[in-house]
Design an enzyme around this catalytic site. Structure first.
Site, PDB file in Angstrom:
ATOM      1  N   HIS A 170      -5.510  28.937 -40.690  1.00  0.00           N
ATOM      2  CA  HIS A 170      -5.181  27.742 -39.914  1.00  0.00           C
ATOM      3  C   HIS A 170      -6.239  26.666 -40.107  1.00  0.00           C
ATOM      4  CE1 HIS A 170      -7.755  30.451 -37.766  1.00  0.00           C
ATOM      5  NE2 HIS A 170      -7.904  29.693 -36.713  1.00  0.00           N
ATOM      6  N   ARG A 171      -7.496  27.076 -40.189  1.00  0.00           N
ATOM      7  CA  ARG A 171      -8.582  26.104 -40.387  1.00  0.00           C
ATOM      8  C   ARG A 171      -8.526  25.520 -41.790  1.00  0.00           C
ATOM      9  NH1 ARG A 171     -12.078  28.958 -38.236  1.00  0.00           N
ATOM     10  NH2 ARG A 171     -11.822  28.011 -36.200  1.00  0.00           N
ATOM     11  N   GLU A 186     -17.270  20.289 -22.005  1.00  0.00           N
ATOM     12  CA  GLU A 186     -16.288  21.095 -21.284  1.00  0.00           C
ATOM     13  C   GLU A 186     -14.906  20.937 -21.922  1.00  0.00           C
ATOM     14  OE1 GLU A 186     -14.470  21.808 -16.781  1.00  0.00           O
ATOM     15  OE2 GLU A 186     -15.762  20.080 -17.173  1.00  0.00           O
ATOM     16  N   ASP A 209     -10.574  22.597 -32.284  1.00  0.00           N
ATOM     17  CA  ASP A 209     -10.333  23.597 -31.255  1.00  0.00           C
ATOM     18  C   ASP A 209      -9.265  24.507 -31.815  1.00  0.00           C
ATOM     19  OD1 ASP A 209     -10.860  24.836 -28.805  1.00  0.00           O
ATOM     20  OD2 ASP A 209      -9.076  23.958 -27.895  1.00  0.00           O
ATOM     21  N   PHE A 215     -14.191  36.703 -37.714  1.00  0.00           N
ATOM     22  CA  PHE A 215     -14.701  36.688 -36.348  1.00  0.00           C
ATOM     23  C   PHE A 215     -13.536  36.457 -35.398  1.00  0.00           C
ATOM     24  CE2 PHE A 215     -14.665  32.430 -37.999  1.00  0.00           C
ATOM     25  CZ  PHE A 215     -14.347  31.593 -36.942  1.00  0.00           C
ATOM     26  N   GLY A 216     -13.827  36.425 -34.115  1.00  0.00           N
ATOM     27  CA  GLY A 216     -12.783  36.165 -33.126  1.00  0.00           C
ATOM     28  C   GLY A 216     -11.685  37.216 -33.154  1.00  0.00           C
ATOM     29  N   TYR A 217     -10.455  36.739 -33.243  1.00  0.00           N
ATOM     30  CA  TYR A 217      -9.293  37.635 -33.228  1.00  0.00           C
ATOM     31  C   TYR A 217      -8.882  38.111 -34.620  1.00  0.00           C
ATOM     32  CZ  TYR A 217      -8.715  36.106 -28.377  1.00  0.00           C
ATOM     33  OH  TYR A 217      -8.921  35.852 -27.039  1.00  0.00           O
ATOM     34  N   ASN A 238     -20.930  27.366 -33.660  1.00  0.00           N
ATOM     35  CA  ASN A 238     -20.390  28.646 -34.107  1.00  0.00           C
ATOM     36  C   ASN A 238     -20.696  28.790 -35.594  1.00  0.00           C
ATOM     37  OD1 ASN A 238     -18.534  30.588 -35.262  1.00  0.00           O
ATOM     38  ND2 ASN A 238     -17.359  30.490 -33.368  1.00  0.00           N
TER      39      ASN A 238
END
Length: 201
Positions: free
Chosen positions: A182-183, A42, A73, A154-156, A11
């Site tokens: 958060h990151r 996965e 994650d 990006f994302g939400y 990403n």
């Protein structure tokens, strides 16, 4: 100690954030693609931390100790949806990584909801070597906006509203976001733990 760190992700937005935040450390940070690794681990854990651990372990084993490995994650957890999308954030609407559809589904589900509290969660795992593994987690609290706002991030990010700034993550500059996200919080904890490890080494 090996000064190369492979981020178990392709990403580009996430890689850019991590490189920016870790730039003050004397570490070469590269993506899976830059490390010539083509694998899709996965993500079948029930928590963000389980998924981060699995990704880090798989990539670390593939590299046979040739570099440190950092995996994360992350996602959004909404109170009114009992914590959903949670670990399914990236594939909430069915297609992995389709930000537009994921945001549309979230906004649809939140129509008429009074409680719009939500949080972004980021679990991170760093394999320094086979005997040293650092696990940290960062969170930032906000609310789900009524509509998409902003084109940053990006994302939400366009639907995650931070009351104290009066803006969504999609409206905040990367400089501010990379301080409060958060990151950023997870990486700050990771940096502290990493420095402690270096002092003990």
């Amino acid at each position: 100690m090996n000064r190369k760190l492979v981020v178990a992700s392709n990403n580009k937005h996430k890689i850019s954030e991590i490189k920016d935040i870790l730039s003050k450390l004397n570490i070469e940070v590269i993506s899976l693609r830059e490390a010539n690794i083509d694998v899709d681990v996965e993500e079948d854990g029930i928590t963000f931390m389980e998924n981060a651990c699995k990704k880090a372990q798989v990539i670390f084993d593939m590299l046979k100790g040739g570099a440190m490995v950092l995996a994360d994650d992350s996602g959004i957890a909404v109170d009114a949806l009992d914590g959903a999308p949670g670990v399914f954030s990236a594939r909430f609407a069915g297609e992995h990584g389709n930000d537009k559809k994921n945001n549309e589904k979230l906004l649809k589900l939140m129509e008429g909801k009074q409680n719009r509290k939500a949080k972004f969660v980021c679990a991170m795992v760093l394999f320094i070597n086979k005997n040293t593994v650092i696990k940290v987690q960062g969170e930032v609290h906000g609310v789900v906006a009524e509509e998409l706002k902003g084109h940053e991030g990006f994302g939400y990010d366009p639907v995650f509203y931070i009351p104290q700034y009066g803006k969504t993550f999609g409206e905040l500059s990367s400089t501010i976001k990379n301080t409060i996200s958060h990151r950023a919080q997870a990486l700050s904890k990771l940096e502290d733990a990493f420095k402690e490890y270096l002092q003990e080494e």
